[in-house]
Design an enzyme around this catalytic site. Structure first.
Site, PDB file in Angstrom:
ATOM      1  N   GLU A  68      10.741  29.714 -59.024  1.00 32.07           N
ATOM      2  CA  GLU A  68      11.761  29.052 -58.207  1.00 32.07           C
ATOM      3  C   GLU A  68      12.982  28.637 -59.028  1.00 32.07           C
ATOM      4  O   GLU A  68      14.117  28.773 -58.578  1.00 32.07           O
ATOM      5  CB  GLU A  68      11.158  27.818 -57.519  1.00 32.07           C
ATOM      6  CG  GLU A  68      10.207  28.133 -56.378  1.00 32.07           C
ATOM      7  CD  GLU A  68      10.918  28.698 -55.156  1.00 32.07           C
ATOM      8  OE1 GLU A  68      12.158  28.598 -55.103  1.00 32.07           O
ATOM      9  OE2 GLU A  68      10.246  29.246 -54.272  1.00 32.07           O
ATOM     10  N   ASN A 103      21.953  28.005 -49.707  1.00 28.40           N
ATOM     11  CA  ASN A 103      21.409  29.051 -48.848  1.00 28.40           C
ATOM     12  C   ASN A 103      22.452  29.504 -47.828  1.00 28.40           C
ATOM     13  O   ASN A 103      23.480  28.845 -47.623  1.00 28.40           O
ATOM     14  CB  ASN A 103      20.150  28.548 -48.126  1.00 28.40           C
ATOM     15  CG  ASN A 103      19.064  28.129 -49.096  1.00 28.40           C
ATOM     16  OD1 ASN A 103      18.700  28.889 -49.980  1.00 28.40           O
ATOM     17  ND2 ASN A 103      18.570  26.906 -48.941  1.00 28.40           N
ATOM     18  N   ASP A 143      22.277  29.488 -44.675  1.00 27.36           N
ATOM     19  CA  ASP A 143      22.385  28.636 -43.490  1.00 27.36           C
ATOM     20  C   ASP A 143      23.099  27.322 -43.777  1.00 27.36           C
ATOM     21  O   ASP A 143      23.186  26.450 -42.908  1.00 27.36           O
ATOM     22  CB  ASP A 143      20.992  28.356 -42.927  1.00 27.36           C
ATOM     23  CG  ASP A 143      20.098  27.624 -43.915  1.00 27.36           C
ATOM     24  OD1 ASP A 143      20.524  27.389 -45.070  1.00 27.36           O
ATOM     25  OD2 ASP A 143      18.952  27.296 -43.548  1.00 27.36           O
ATOM     26  N   SER A 167      22.194  25.045 -45.999  1.00 24.26           N
ATOM     27  CA  SER A 167      21.325  24.068 -46.653  1.00 24.26           C
ATOM     28  C   SER A 167      21.265  24.358 -48.146  1.00 24.26           C
ATOM     29  O   SER A 167      21.726  25.399 -48.624  1.00 24.26           O
ATOM     30  CB  SER A 167      19.919  24.125 -46.046  1.00 24.26           C
ATOM     31  OG  SER A 167      19.326  25.393 -46.301  1.00 24.26           O
ATOM     32  N   ASP A 211      18.743  24.076 -51.876  1.00 26.56           N
ATOM     33  CA  ASP A 211      17.434  23.897 -52.505  1.00 26.56           C
ATOM     34  C   ASP A 211      17.623  23.119 -53.801  1.00 26.56           C
ATOM     35  O   ASP A 211      18.486  23.468 -54.620  1.00 26.56           O
ATOM     36  CB  ASP A 211      16.778  25.252 -52.799  1.00 26.56           C
ATOM     37  CG  ASP A 211      16.490  26.021 -51.526  1.00 26.56           C
ATOM     38  OD1 ASP A 211      16.250  25.372 -50.492  1.00 26.56           O
ATOM     39  OD2 ASP A 211      16.510  27.270 -51.570  1.00 26.56           O
ATOM     40  N   ASN A 250      14.016  22.245 -50.027  1.00 29.87           N
ATOM     41  CA  ASN A 250      15.125  22.487 -49.104  1.00 29.87           C
ATOM     42  C   ASN A 250      15.598  21.199 -48.448  1.00 29.87           C
ATOM     43  O   ASN A 250      14.800  20.369 -48.007  1.00 29.87           O
ATOM     44  CB  ASN A 250      14.686  23.498 -48.045  1.00 29.87           C
ATOM     45  CG  ASN A 250      15.826  23.894 -47.143  1.00 29.87           C
ATOM     46  OD1 ASN A 250      15.965  23.391 -46.040  1.00 29.87           O
ATOM     47  ND2 ASN A 250      16.658  24.814 -47.627  1.00 29.87           N
TER      48      ASN A 250
END
Length: 374
Positions: free
Chosen positions: A280, A291, A293, A295, A297, A304
């Site tokens: 990750e 991201n 959309d 959002s 991380d 998220n």
């Protein structure tokens, strides 16, 4: 499978010994020997089909070796089949020549008048040339067939080798994506722009942040060119040290996770957590990724903002009841507590797509190599 393999292997050796009889057998027994060898080869082919089925049913750790042994037997039998066909072809050609010779010797010739005279020397020479060409083409075709059979056998062997290499890679728990991640650069998006000497000079350094690259700009008055390099080198050294501070060692992370009782938590070992952190974030405590959309991380586990923390930028469910910036804390307590909440819910670690792709179901013990928790 083993008794059938040994029986088939024994038959192959028997055929190899019978092949020597072809050269010494007389004409009456030659056909019988050829038919006997061909029947044995057909029987071995049927046994090989059975062996292929049995090899696919072997235990996973023996399956690859069993298939390689069967492929080797198949290659040996194909080689024997080709040798038998070449011998038969030579025998047919030799018998045809003998028949033609006998017909020619037994034919009765009469004298011809001048109108029907045939230039025999030229015709015989032409026929002899055609025969040589015919035999040469037969030998060429036979050689090409043997080469094709050899290439097919090599293809089978190479496919088996490729499969074995892939099995070894899977045994180590590696995939192409993980290999690329291992080779990923240690530092991200660092740029320098330097104006020409004699004018105002400017150094720009970009580092990743929650809202994208944040430029750090330094200005100073013009100075001799020889002073530019030491200043920039010092600046680079300082910023590299800051960037390195966001990375945590694998064994250091294992100690922290062990202290927070994550070893065995909800059935997941420390190796699962270490693999998750690597795929990750590359063990980067302060990593933030945007991201598609909208959002973000956050942190070493890339949690998220849409579901688990509040970034005060977009709608969030904030199931962990924590500010997203707290997930970037060096002590890791906030992000560990949030990760526990995620793993305790439905799906467990399957909530992380990269863990499912690169860690789940793979041997992970090597992640703890050289690490001492005491």
């Amino acid at each position: 499978m083993e008794p059938l393999y040994q029986q088939t292997h024994k038959h192959v050796h028997e055929i190899q010994s019978h092949m020597g009889r072809l050269e010494t057998a007389d004409k009456q027994a030659l056909h019988l020997v050829e038919n006997e060898i061909q029947a044995s080869i057909d029987q071995i082919f049927s046994q090989l089909e059975r062996l292929e089925i049995l090899s696919s049913k072997e235990p996973p750790h023996k399956r690859q070796n069993a298939k390689l042994r069967v492929d080797q037997l198949k290659y040996d039998v194909q080689h024997l089949q080709t040798a038998l066909r070449n011998f038969q072809h030579r025998r047919y050609a030799r018998e045809q020549q003998e028949r033609q010779r006998e017909e020619l010797l037994s034919r009765t010739f009469t004298t011809n008048d001048s109108d029907t005279t045939i230039p025999m020397d030229e015709s015989l020479q032409f026929n002899s040339s055609l025969q040589k060409i015919h035999h040469g083409m037969d030998d060429l075709i036979g050689g090409g067939h043997s080469i094709l059979e050899g290439l097919r056998a090599q293809r089978v062997t190479l496919k088996g080798t490729q499969k074995k290499i892939l099995d070894i890679a899977n045994m180590l728990g590696l995939s192409n994506t993980v290999m690329r991640l291992i080779e990923k650069r240690a530092f991200q998006d660092k740029y320098f722009m330097i104006d020409s000497p004699g004018e105002d000079q400017q150094a720009v350094w970009e580092t990743p942040g929650p809202a994208g690259p944040a430029p750090l700009t330094l200005h100073r008055a013009s100075s001799p060119p020889r002073m530019t390099s030491p200043l920039l080198i010092s600046l680079v050294s300082c910023l590299v040290a800051v960037d390195q501070a966001s990375l945590i060692g694998r064994c250091d992370l294992a100690k922290v996770l062990h202290q927070e009782d994550l070893d065995g938590f909800e059935g997941y070992s420390l190796t699962d957590w270490l693999c998750l952190a690597f795929v990750e974030s590359d063990f980067n405590i302060t990593k933030v990724n945007e991201n598609t959309d909208g959002s973000f991380d956050y942190g070493i586990f890339q949690i998220n903002s849409h579901y688990w923390c509040n970034d005060y930028q977009s709608h969030t469910e904030n199931n962990c009841q924590v500010d997203c910036q707290e997930l970037l804390s060096p002590n890791l307590l906030a992000i560990i507590n949030c990760a526990k909440k995620i793993v305790s819910g439905a799906g467990g670690m399957k909530n992380w797509v990269k863990w499912r792709l690169h860690c789940a179901g793979r041997p992970l013990s090597y992640w703890m190599t050289g690490c001492h928790l005491a």
